[in-house]
Design an enzyme around this catalytic site. Structure first.
Site: not given
Length: 473
Positions: A197, A262
Site C-alpha cells: 500500500d 478506498d
C-alpha cells in the site's frame, strides 16, 4: 432483477452475415481488442477471496468482530463454501507497527496473530494467506544490520516518508537484500499474497508526506518475491499513476493494481455508497483507456478495491440492483474479486452474486479479455450516465456486453446524468465495434434472448445494468 425489462432487441440496422474483422470501422471508432496475459509472478486470473479492511474500517457492520486470529478464521473459513474464492487477506494491523526483528524485518503482532499457524490452518482448507505492508523500513530499525550483510539499514535508507519509515536508496544493492530478507521470511511463513500500500506516484498522501516516486519499492518487492521461489501475488495500492512511464513499471512488476482510493464508508454502519462505486467504475474506465493506449495486452489486473456486495442492502449500503451492477462491473473488468463483506451474514441475494456459475464463467472469459467502454450512439470512450461496455470478442466470436444506467451524477462518478427515471440503453453492433449475428444470453436472469443482427437494448432504472454474453450465430 437488474432491470424493469431485460430484453435484447434487434435495432433494425441491417447488419447481417458473418462476423467481420473486429477492428473494422463501421459506424463507431475501430475496436481494439485488448487481452490479459500472464502476470509477472505467473498468474492467469485476478485474485479472489476476502480482505479484512471492510469490517475493520466499518466496525458498526459487525460489532462483535475483533481483528485477531480467531475472528479472521471465522470469516475466512466461510470461503470454503464460495467456490473460486481462496485468498484470506489481512489488512493493516496484523504486524508490529513501529519496529521489526533484530534485522529490521516485518514481524507479526503475537498478541493477536500467529501467522505461520494461520497459514497452516488456511492451507489445510485449500485457502491462501495474504498480508499487508507499506514501503520502507522502520525508522527505529536504522541501526540494525541487514541479514547476511554488514550493512546497517540506515546506510541505505534515509529520511522519513511519513509512516515512521525511511526511504530506501535503490541504487544500493543492500536495499534489495533487505527486501529479499523480508520476502524470505514471508515465504517461510507460507504467505501467498502481498498487498503493498501507499505506493507513489498516485496514492494520496493523507498527511503522510509520501515520497513523490515510490515505484522502486514495487520493483524491489517483485524481485524479492521472485528470488524466494514461492509463488506469491503482489497487489499494489492505491489509485496508481496511469502515465506510460509508471504503467509500464506496474505492468512489469505487479500482478494487480488499485485503480481507485478506498471505497468504504469509513466508520459508518454500512459498507459503501452508490456515489462512491460510480467513481470506481469511472476510474476503471480511465484505467482501461490508458491500457488500450499503451499496450496490446496487459500483464496486470485491475483492483477496484474490496467488493462490498455480499450483505443485505442495509448493511451493504446500496440496493440489490446496485449490488448486482457492482458485481457485474468487477466481473466485466476481470478485476480482483476480493470481498470486504461480512462472510458470516451473507444474504441469499449476495450469495447468488458471489457464486452464480454463469457469472463465474463470464469472469473466466474476462480474465482473458477485459471490458472497455463503447458509448451508446457513438462507440466513444467518454464517461456517460447511459453506458455500454464490451469485452472481446475472442477469436471464436464470443463477447461479453454490459449495458448500464448509472443514474443521476452524485458528485463523484462524473457521468453527467440527471434523470431518475428508467431509460432505454441501446448499443448497436456499430457502437460496440462488431458486426454480424449473435445469440444473446442474459446472464443474471438466465434468459436466452435469441439471435440479434444489429444490437441490444434494455430499459434500466438508475443503478441498474444487464450482463450479456454474445455467441456467434
Amino acid at each position: 432483477m437488474t432491470s424493469r425489462l431485460l430484453s435484447a432487441l434487434v435495432l433494425g440496422l441491417g447488419a447481417t452475415g458473418a462476423v467481420a474483422a473486429p477492428n473494422a470501422n463501421y459506424g463507431g471508432p475501430p475496436l481494439k481488442i485488448i487481452s490479459y496475459k500472464e502476470t509477472p509472478n505467473g498468474f492467469r486470473s485476478a485474485a479472489r477471496g476476502w480482505n479484512s479492511f471492510g469490517i475493520q474500517a466499518n466496525p458498526q457492520t459487525l460489532p462483535s468482530f475483533k481483528f485477531d486470529q480467531k475472528h479472521v478464521i471465522e470469516q475466512c473459513d466461510r470461503l470454503v463454501g464460495l467456490p473460486g474464492y481462496d485468498t484470506c487477506s489481512l489488512d493493516s494491523g496484523w504486524s508490529v507497527g513501529s519496529f521489526g526483528d533484530e534485522h529490521g524485518r516485518i514481524i507479526y503482532d503475537n498478541t493477536t496473530f500467529d501467522i505461520p499457524a494461520l497459514a497452516d490452518h488456511l492451507h489445510s482448507k485449500g485457502l491462501k494467506l495474504g498480508v499487508y505492508i507499506v514501503p520502507g523500513a522502520f525508522l527505529e530499525d536504522v541501526n540494525k544490520t541487514i541479514i547476511g550483510t554488514n550493512v546497517k539499514i540506515g546506510d541505505v535508507c534515509h529520511g522519513n516518508e511519513g509512516l515512521v519509515r525511511c526511504i530506501f536508496d535503490f541504487t544500493q544493492p543492500a536495499a534489495q537484500l533487505w527486501h529479499n530478507s523480508c520476502a524470505d521470511l514471508f515465504a517461510k511463513w507460507k504467505v501467498d499474497f502481498v498487498k503493498l500500500d501507499f505506493v507513489t506516484p498516485g496514492s494520496p498522501d493523507n498527511g503522510q508526506m509520501l515520497p513523490p516516486d515510490g515505484s522502486g519499492s514495487v520493483i524491489a518487492w517483485h524481485k524479492a518475491i521472485k528470488q524466494t521461489g514461492r509463488k506469491m501475488r503482489l497487489d499494489i495500492s492505491w489509485k496508481l499513476d496511469r502515465t506510460q512511464k509508471y504503467f509500464n513499471i506496474w505492468n512489469s512488476n505487479a500482478d494487480s493494481m488499485r485503480t481507485d482510493q478506498d471505497l468504504n464508508n469509513s466508520g459508518q454502519p454500512s459498507f459503501v455508497a452508490w456515489a462512491t462505486v460510480q467513481r470506481a467504475f469511472d476510474n476503471y474506465r480511465q484505467w482501461i483507456i490508458a491500457g488500450l493506449k499503451y499496450f496490446d495486452h496487459l500483464n496486470i489486473y485491475p483492483d477496484l478495491d474490496n467488493l462490498l456486495v455480499g450483505n443485505n442492502a442495509t448493511t451493504s449500503g446500496i440496493t440489490d440492483a446496485q449490488r448486482q451492477t457492482v458485481m457485474t462491473h468487477y466481473i466485466g473488468a476481470g478485476a480482483n474479486l476480493i470481498l470486504g463483506s461480512d462472510l458470516t451474514h451473507l444474504d441469499k441475494f449476495g450469495l447468488n452474486l458471489l457464486t452464480n456459475k454463469a457469472a463465474h464463467d463470464v469472469a473466466d472469459f474476462t480474465a482473458q479479455y477485459p471490458m472497455q467502454p463503447r458509448n451508446p450512439g457513438t462507440g466513444g470512450q467518454d464517461a456517460k450516465q447511459l453506458q455500454a461496455w464490451i469485452a472481446g470478442p475472442a477469436p471464436n466470436g464470443k463477447a461479453v456486453v454490459v449495458l448500464a444506467n448509472y443514474g443521476p451524477d452524485l458528485g463523484q462518478g462524473g457521468f453527467g446524468g440527471s434523470s431518475s427515471d428508467a431509460q432505454w440503453v441501446s448499443a448497436s453492433w456499430q457502437d460496440l465495434g462488431i458486426k454480424g449475428t449473435y445469440r444473446v444470453h442474459d446472464v443474471w436472469n438466465n434468459k436466452d434472448l435469441g439471435k440479434q443482427k444489429s444490437g441490444v437494448k434494455a430499459k434500466l432504472g438508475p443503478g441498474e445494468s444487464v450482463l450479456l454474453t454474445l455467441t456467434r450465430a
